[in-house]
Write an enzyme that holds these catalytic residues in place. Structure first.
Site, PDB file in Angstrom:
ATOM      1  N   GLY A  40       0.782  -1.237   0.000  1.00  9.99           N
ATOM      2  CA  GLY A  40       0.000   0.000   0.000  1.00  9.99           C
ATOM      3  C   GLY A  40       0.807   1.277   0.000  1.00  9.99           C
ATOM      4  N   ARG A  85      -3.597  -9.358  -9.624  1.00  7.29           N
ATOM      5  CA  ARG A  85      -4.392 -10.326 -10.383  1.00  7.29           C
ATOM      6  C   ARG A  85      -4.571  -9.824 -11.804  1.00  7.29           C
ATOM      7  NH1 ARG A  85      -4.210 -14.995  -8.454  1.00  7.29           N
ATOM      8  NH2 ARG A  85      -5.993 -15.613  -9.700  1.00  7.29           N
ATOM      9  N   LEU A 107      -6.804  -9.209 -14.899  1.00  5.99           N
ATOM     10  CA  LEU A 107      -8.238  -9.007 -15.103  1.00  5.99           C
ATOM     11  C   LEU A 107      -8.632  -9.453 -16.502  1.00  5.99           C
ATOM     12  CD1 LEU A 107      -8.331  -5.488 -13.448  1.00  5.99           C
ATOM     13  CD2 LEU A 107      -9.349  -7.588 -12.506  1.00  5.99           C
ATOM     14  N   ASN A 116      -2.611   1.490 -14.459  1.00  2.35           N
ATOM     15  CA  ASN A 116      -1.831   0.564 -13.643  1.00  2.35           C
ATOM     16  C   ASN A 116      -0.425   1.135 -13.469  1.00  2.35           C
ATOM     17  OD1 ASN A 116      -1.033  -1.985 -12.398  1.00  2.35           O
ATOM     18  ND2 ASN A 116      -0.010  -2.495 -14.331  1.00  2.35           N
ATOM     19  N   HIS A 129       3.384  -0.208 -13.093  1.00  4.81           N
ATOM     20  CA  HIS A 129       4.176  -1.431 -13.253  1.00  4.81           C
ATOM     21  C   HIS A 129       5.635  -1.101 -12.954  1.00  4.81           C
ATOM     22  CE1 HIS A 129       5.313  -5.359 -14.672  1.00  4.81           C
ATOM     23  NE2 HIS A 129       6.319  -4.773 -15.313  1.00  4.81           N
ATOM     24  N   GLU A 186      -3.850  -6.366 -23.220  1.00  7.85           N
ATOM     25  CA  GLU A 186      -2.498  -6.913 -23.262  1.00  7.85           C
ATOM     26  C   GLU A 186      -1.827  -6.698 -21.906  1.00  7.85           C
ATOM     27  OE1 GLU A 186       1.603  -6.142 -25.741  1.00  7.85           O
ATOM     28  OE2 GLU A 186      -0.227  -5.095 -26.339  1.00  7.85           O
ATOM     29  N   ASP A 226       0.265  -5.690 -19.048  1.00  5.36           N
ATOM     30  CA  ASP A 226       1.307  -4.663 -18.907  1.00  5.36           C
ATOM     31  C   ASP A 226       1.661  -4.036 -20.260  1.00  5.36           C
ATOM     32  OD1 ASP A 226       1.458  -5.196 -16.161  1.00  5.36           O
ATOM     33  OD2 ASP A 226       2.957  -6.760 -16.456  1.00  5.36           O
ATOM     34  N   THR A 277      10.461   4.673  -4.059  1.00  6.01           N
ATOM     35  CA  THR A 277      10.530   6.016  -3.454  1.00  6.01           C
ATOM     36  C   THR A 277      10.875   7.103  -4.471  1.00  6.01           C
ATOM     37  OG1 THR A 277      12.778   5.542  -2.761  1.00  6.01           O
ATOM     38  CG2 THR A 277      11.095   5.245  -1.124  1.00  6.01           C
TER      39      THR A 277
HETATM   40  C1  GRF Z   1       4.642  -1.873  -6.644  1.00  8.70           C
HETATM   41  O1  GRF Z   1       5.994  -2.024  -6.933  1.00  8.70           O
HETATM   42  C2  GRF Z   1       3.828  -1.891  -7.898  1.00  8.70           C
HETATM   43  O2  GRF Z   1       4.438  -1.268  -8.967  1.00  8.70           O
HETATM   44  C3  GRF Z   1       3.722  -3.382  -8.126  1.00  8.70           C
HETATM   45  O3  GRF Z   1       3.499  -3.913  -6.848  1.00  8.70           O
HETATM   46  C4  GRF Z   1       4.108  -3.079  -5.878  1.00  8.70           C
HETATM   47  C5  GRF Z   1       3.066  -2.709  -4.889  1.00  8.70           C
HETATM   48  O4  GRF Z   1       3.579  -2.012  -3.799  1.00  8.70           O
HETATM   49  N1  GRF Z   1       2.741  -3.700  -9.118  1.00  8.70           N
HETATM   50  P1  GRF Z   1       2.628  -1.233  -2.826  1.00  8.70           P
HETATM   51  O5  GRF Z   1       1.468  -2.132  -2.456  1.00  8.70           O
HETATM   52  O6  GRF Z   1       2.153   0.029  -3.501  1.00  8.70           O
HETATM   53  O7  GRF Z   1       3.465  -0.923  -1.601  1.00  8.70           O
END
Ligand code: GRF
Length: 222
Positions: A14, A93, A95, A109, A111, A145, A147, A174
């Protein structure tokens, strides 16, 4: 312009959710987090949401016979929130295409790689194994597709000789993730960012042939 209603889907710690809560709280995102949905009851993101007074609903994927059944339950919970924007913030997950199409242009999203490099899982380890000198994260519109939807913004970090997957992942989080995700949501909430009919992302009417970079962040998100 009415404030955007924002729903966030999570599976993990989170940290991205936290960044979104802060940006909504201090007005950098002109929108409200109307709910958090998690496929995991034990995701720390669920506790973070509830501690901040945001309704969090757990829909455990393991309780469903197949992806369609899970997607249907998730879809109902999402519809109940009536969001304008759906953010996958560490949602782990895949979708189904019906779900993805329903929210086309309104679902993004984050990634943790410089897409199109390293779609899928274990991106930090794979970047190290590949000897990449740069790594980072990408916000993209979600399409069928995996990602692979149109990228909006990326941020880069240099890979250091002493990096482990964990160190590198923390730096990507960060230095990059918690900046570019709130920024992209802010643009969406302000109707500055959209997915065009030709499948390209556009910011302020300008199609993005390449993803934006950290240098394109608005001042408030630097
Ligand atoms: C992040 O690195 C996000 O890009 C990836 O899963 C991680 C989730 O981290 N898909 P958080 O739950 O936001 O701390």
């Amino acid at each position: 312009m009415p404030r955007a209603r924002i729903a966030v889907l999570v599976s993990g710690r989170g940290r991205n959710l936290d960044a979104l809560m802060q940006a909504c709280g201090d007005g950098r995102i002109r929108g409200d987090l109307v709910g958090v949905l998690s496929n995991r009851a034990d995701a720390p993101a669920v506790d973070r949401a509830r501690a901040a007074g945001i309704a969090a609903v757990v829909i455990p994927h393991v309780a469903f016979a197949d992806r369609d059944a899970f997607d249907a339950a998730l879809g109902s919970a999402l519809d109940a929130l009536q969001p304008d924007i759906v953010v996958l913030a560490g949602f782990m997950r895949v979708l189904g295409s019906g779900f993805v199409r329903r929210w086309s242009g309104r679902m993004i999203n984050i990634h943790p790689s410089l897409l199109p490099r390293h779609p899928g899982l274990q991106t930090h380890r794979r970047a190290l194994e590949a000897g990449d000198r740069e790594h980072g994260a990408t916000v993209h519109f979600v399409t069928d597709e995996l990602d692979g939807g149109p990228a909006v913004i990326q941020g880069r970090v240099s890979v250091q000789p002493q990096d482990t997957a964990e160190l590198l992942g923390d730096r990507v989080m960060t230095d990059v993730e918690i900046r570019i995700l709130p920024q992209a949501v802010a643009w969406l909430a302000d109707r500055q960012l959209c997915l065009r009919g030709d499948g390209r992302a556009a910011l302020r009417g300008r199609p993005l042939d390449n993803p934006l970079q950290l240098s394109d962040l608005d001042e408030a998100f630097r």
